[in-house]
Design an enzyme around this catalytic site. Structure first.
Site, short mmCIF file in Angstrom:
data_model
loop_
_atom_site.label_atom_id
_atom_site.label_comp_id
_atom_site.label_asym_id
_atom_site.label_seq_id
_atom_site.Cartn_x
_atom_site.Cartn_y
_atom_site.Cartn_z
CE LYS A 166 21.71 102.34 0.10
NZ LYS A 166 22.22 102.30 1.49
CB SER A 208 16.06 109.73 0.10
OG SER A 208 17.01 109.51 -0.93
#
Length: 320
Positions: free
Chosen positions: A44, A260
């Site tokens: 991110k 994830s």
């Protein structure tokens, strides 16, 4: 040795590492893109820094203006750090289901946290963020809506993968989390342009299952950033395989990836079992240190072996 003006110069150019011990077939090679090497430990950082820089240059984000965003963790942490460095106060709207370490990191970086009921999820957190932005005359980052998200991954992440893998050969399969849809849309489009035969698989949790960093489209929220035409299919992964494969990456390859990342590894290995030869790139979106407060790292070998011996029938590829 490179010397940078600030940690912002460390965003991107993350390593691509072959997972030599985890491929189920000798003709199939699996490579992990280690996005946990970014300054705040996640992919991110790329989109947050790019959105902020472009907004400031365009005059959409004024000096010192407050910034608001909805996040389940990594985007919020990246925004808190880069907002602070650029002189912007930051508000982050998070569901109550986020891990405690995430909220602590947000506060360490000076962000103001707005908690949204767990059941409401990211969709409601996004709506709350929009309200806060209007009330505070703040800039709304909009990771789920902003086309800069996918464009960043097209221009940077995808290009890095192609450059690093060029000596090896084409990318035959890309596996990445569904999250905001920006990573898989941008990287997938870039890789398909280079090799039209590349298959792109999105990884998402089963409906109602919480895997940090991933979203199920069946929950009723399809991010505007997601370009579904890029996808060849999606692979549904449950919590137990996400956890067991995060541990597997650490024990077999020394890669300390997040939950994830474990889900993406499981999906990549499933995809590898369905082809005879080829190169698979798996996007490991963040590192595992943010999840040390969970029981992720405490299972024993017998428990992991039991998980592997009994594949979940719901963990499968859904072709589009």
């Amino acid at each position: 040795m490179n010397v940078y003006d600030s940690v912002m110069g460390l965003v991107g150019n993350t390593p691509l590492v072959e997972l030599q011990s985890l491929s189920p077939k000798p003709g199939v090679r699996i490579f992990a893109k280690l996005e946990g090497q970014n300054p705040t430990g996640s992919i991110k950082d790329r989109i947050v820094l790019r959105i902020l820089q472009e907004a400031r240059m365009a005059g959409a984000l004024a000096p010192g203006q407050r910034i608001v965003e909805a996040s389940t963790g990594n985007t919020g942490v990246a925004l808190a750090l880069f907002g602070q460095l650029l002189g912007h106060p930051v508000d982050v709207c998070v569901p109550e289901s986020v891990y405690p370490e995430i909220e602590q990191l947000l506060q360490v970086h000076g962000a103001r946290v707005h908690r949204v009921p767990r059941q409401a999820g990211i969709k409601t957190a996004r709506e709350v963020a929009r309200v806060v932005a209007r009330e505070e005359d703040a800039y709304y980052l909009g990771q789920f809506d902003n086309p800069v998200n996918a464009q960043t991954h097209y221009e940077a992440t995808g290009a890095e993968i192609l450059a690093d893998l060029e000596p090896v050969g084409p990318v035959d399969v890309l596996v990445a989390g569904m999250g905001t849809g920006g990573t898989i849309s941008g990287v997938g489009r870039r890789l398909k342009e280079a090799n039209p035969g590349c298959h792109v698989f999105g990884v998402e949790p089963r409906l109602g299952v919480h895997v940090q960093g991933l979203k199920s489209l069946d929950d009723g929220f399809i991010p505007p950033v997601l370009d579904e035409s890029v996808l060849d299919g999606k692979i549904i992964v449950g919590n137990r395989h996400a956890f067991s494969h995060a541990r597997r990456a650490m024990l077999a390859e020394g890669i300390f990836g997040g939950i994830s990342s474990g889900a993406v590894l499981h999906a990549a290995m499933r995809a590898a079992g369905r082809i005879e030869r080829g190169n698979i790139v798996a996007i490991f979106a963040d590192g595992g240190w943010k999840y040390l407060g969970t029981d992720l790292w405490q299972a024993d070998d017998a428990e992991d072996a039991d998980i592997e011996a009994h594949e979940d029938p719901l963990d499968d590829i859904l072709w589009w």
